[in-house]
Design a protein around this motif. Sequence first.
Motif: not given
Lengths: 172, 759
Positions: A70-91
């Motif tokens: 979960s910690e890893k996932l949460l980090n990934d999520l934070s990073r993905d949501l901070a992107q310019q163009n959020v890839d919602f599929k990944r999220v």
Amino acid sequence: MRASLEGEKQQTDQSMDGGLMQMQRRLAEYRNALFKEGILDSQYLQLQELQDESNPDFVVEVVSLFFTDSEKLLNDLSRDLAQQNVDFKRVDAHVHQLKGSSSSIGAEKVKNACIVFRNFCQEKNIPGCLRCLQQIKQEFLLVKSKLETLFKLEQQVVAAGGSIPTVQQPIL
Amino acid sequence: MLVFNSHGSTRLLLLLMISVAVGVIAICSLVFLIVRTRVREMHLRAALIKQMEATRQAESKSMSKSNAFAQASHDVRASLAGIMGLVDISYDEVSPGSELEKNLKQIEACAKDLMGFLNCILDTSKVEAGKMPLEEEEFDLAQLLEDVVDLYHPVAMRKGVDVILDPNDGTVLKHSLVKGDRGKLKKILSNLLSNAVKFTDDGHISVRAWVQKPSLENTILATRGNSSWKRMMCLLREKNDKDGGDEAVNDFRQNPNSAEFVFEVDDTGKGIPKEMRKSVFENYIQVKETARGQEGTGLGLGIVQSLVRLMGGDIQIRDKDMGERGTCFRFNVFLAPWDAVATKPLEEDPEAGGYGAARHLGLTIRATSPGLSFHSSSTRQVRSPRPEGSPVVLLIQNEERRRTCQSYMEKLGIEVLVVSQWQDLPIILKKIQMKVVNVAYHSSSGKSDRSWRIERLSTSASLSKSCSRVKGVSLGSLDGADHTLPVYKSPSHKDQSGFVLLIIDASAGPFQEIFMAVAEFRKLLPSTQCKVVWLDKPTMRSIDQRAINGKLDPDDIIMSKPFHGTRLLQVIRLLPEFGGLLQKRPSRQLRERAVLNAEATEPLAEETGNTHREKPLNGKRALVVDDSEIMRKLSLCNLSNLGATAQLCENGKEAVQLIREGIDEQRERGVSDIHRPYDYILMDCQMPTMDGYEATRKIRKEEKRYGIHTPIIALTAHSSGAEVKKIFEAGMDFHIEKPVNGVRLMKAISEIQSRGGGV
């Protein structure tokens, strides 16, 4: 009446210190509180049932896995949501995984937060997602600290020579 | 001479004239009266004819209205069904927990309500139009009662109201197999119960039934088959039966085979004021409600009355005793017994206890049992009980339930000790302990040191001495049915087992305290002599497993369903006098018994063998395909606990590879008849690289070449209709919801096995 009964019980049951009784009671109360507050659900009980002599540390192992995952996932999520163009599929994929793993150990509040997250994700609502992420993080930290305390209590009981009670009753 | 003559003739003439006159007057008045009556008669007749015409017109108008309505309602129904179907489909498209889903749920609820109202109205019109035929099927009345009561129990418990099935005098249990219209009877009971639940906010609702002795009126009707007499009696009785009902009523009452069953639904709710009693049965009338939002179109009771009348009986509101609140509905119906052998007409039975009904139903009674009279005397005699039977300690919170259990058990001759407050439990247990110890050591009964007169104790002794010889009546064809009354075998002095049965409501007090008191008690008795039945509530579990460190005796029974009906009988059968010595622990899969998992329940007496020692999947090989490590670990653990070995992999691609390797390896070994490399595959649907659907399709292709089929179980997060379709289209056999647990796995596997899974 009550005092004498308790006293007798202590005498006959525990040859060692009455402190074990207290520890077990504290453990039980703590555990009940977790269920009552909705932090854990029945799936956690399932995990406990799976633990036995052949798998003595099953619960701790699975839960630890959950923490790291979960910690890893949460980090990934934070990073993905901070992107310019959020890839919602990944999220969405990440949240799906988080939901799955939290439900498999019975972390009810985390799971529920994930469900809400997914709705925002489908709507592609970034501020909503961010808020949800915060929520999930909070719930995750809560369940992590609670479970860690629970494990500590269990360790104490085991160290003092007691056993952690399991569930086994016929029910009509 | 002439003078005399003229005098005489004049007098004669006068006399004659007077008499003629009188005669004429008489005749005239007579004629006048006759004419007058005739005229009146003609007027009356004309009026009668006019009236009959009017009635006929009105009836036919109403009939055609009902018919038209029945026709139109089909269309309404169709549209409603359409709405509900569309709502159902929409559920799949919606995201769970969203506002839209909530709205959909409400739409569905409203549509369901509409359907309910419509059905209610339809039924009324059907009954009125005489189009409601009585179906006949054979069913178990006691089971029906129990089902209906259990159905309403949870929703009532949520309001804090207990719904109790009062066994009363046990006559329904004896004659529980009957022939009649089960559906209508269920509707009547459901209607009454739902009303009771609606209008009761605390206390209890009791449902009881008994078989009524035939009354004089009915026998007269039965014996006099004369039709004119019938008609006169009808006129005299002033009933406003519908035409169809009239004949049915007479049919029933004349049928010597049917018995009269009386039912009561008794609640402690708002009550119905006397003035409204008649009108509640009229359709569309509703007793004014408080602002608590209790609705009701008031249609329920009208239908109930019509249905009851259709079944040959009637319904009324009974007066309750002074100071008791609530409403008591009583109705009766006539039902024929299943195995009607007797052809004797109804007759008055000189014996007390209503065995006349039993007799003419063709049943044999093994022993005379005056102990089972209908209404037990309310005099309670506190006397020292004989140590004949095993005592039962009853600690039940709800007063009414306690009373009904106690009186029923006492009627069976069981000695019941009632504990009214949980604080008294230890005292009573101590008393029993002493008694049991005494009995075990002395062959003769020692009554001396036991004074049962403690104020807070309400010990109730069994009825007269003949109670010890009560034998139950069993219907010949009833092998294995749960509703025979237990047969009471009076224990001889030699085999005094000293058995004690404790029935304890886990919510009657702080559970820890109660449990400790019981544990204390048990220490001084060998385990075979004491059995505890814990009554728990499924919605609010009072039994805190963890709080008592799981030290509940494994032979104890926890009952979460309401304590009446078959469960009451089962518990009674635990007593040695009723055949229950040393019951084997109902053995089931240890894993399946998750406390909060409200799945399958098994009857107490079933001995399924020690399945929790054997592992059901011994020697089976499984393949687990899941990208989440936690899931893999979970599945592995579950499978190994069930006795299987598991191979893990991370995605569909690896799974297909493993299958191919498994097959290739067999070919290399020169195996002629290739079998599937794994017995089961647990396939996650959503995975990177290759998902579950794709993997399954590929695996099926491979398998086709060798004519094998491995059962594939899909693991899904939630199973919507569309997803399930996809699962089956891809070629998977079954699906379970994540997270995986032993119960779900076993369910899936047994389902597959029953389908004849795989080569």
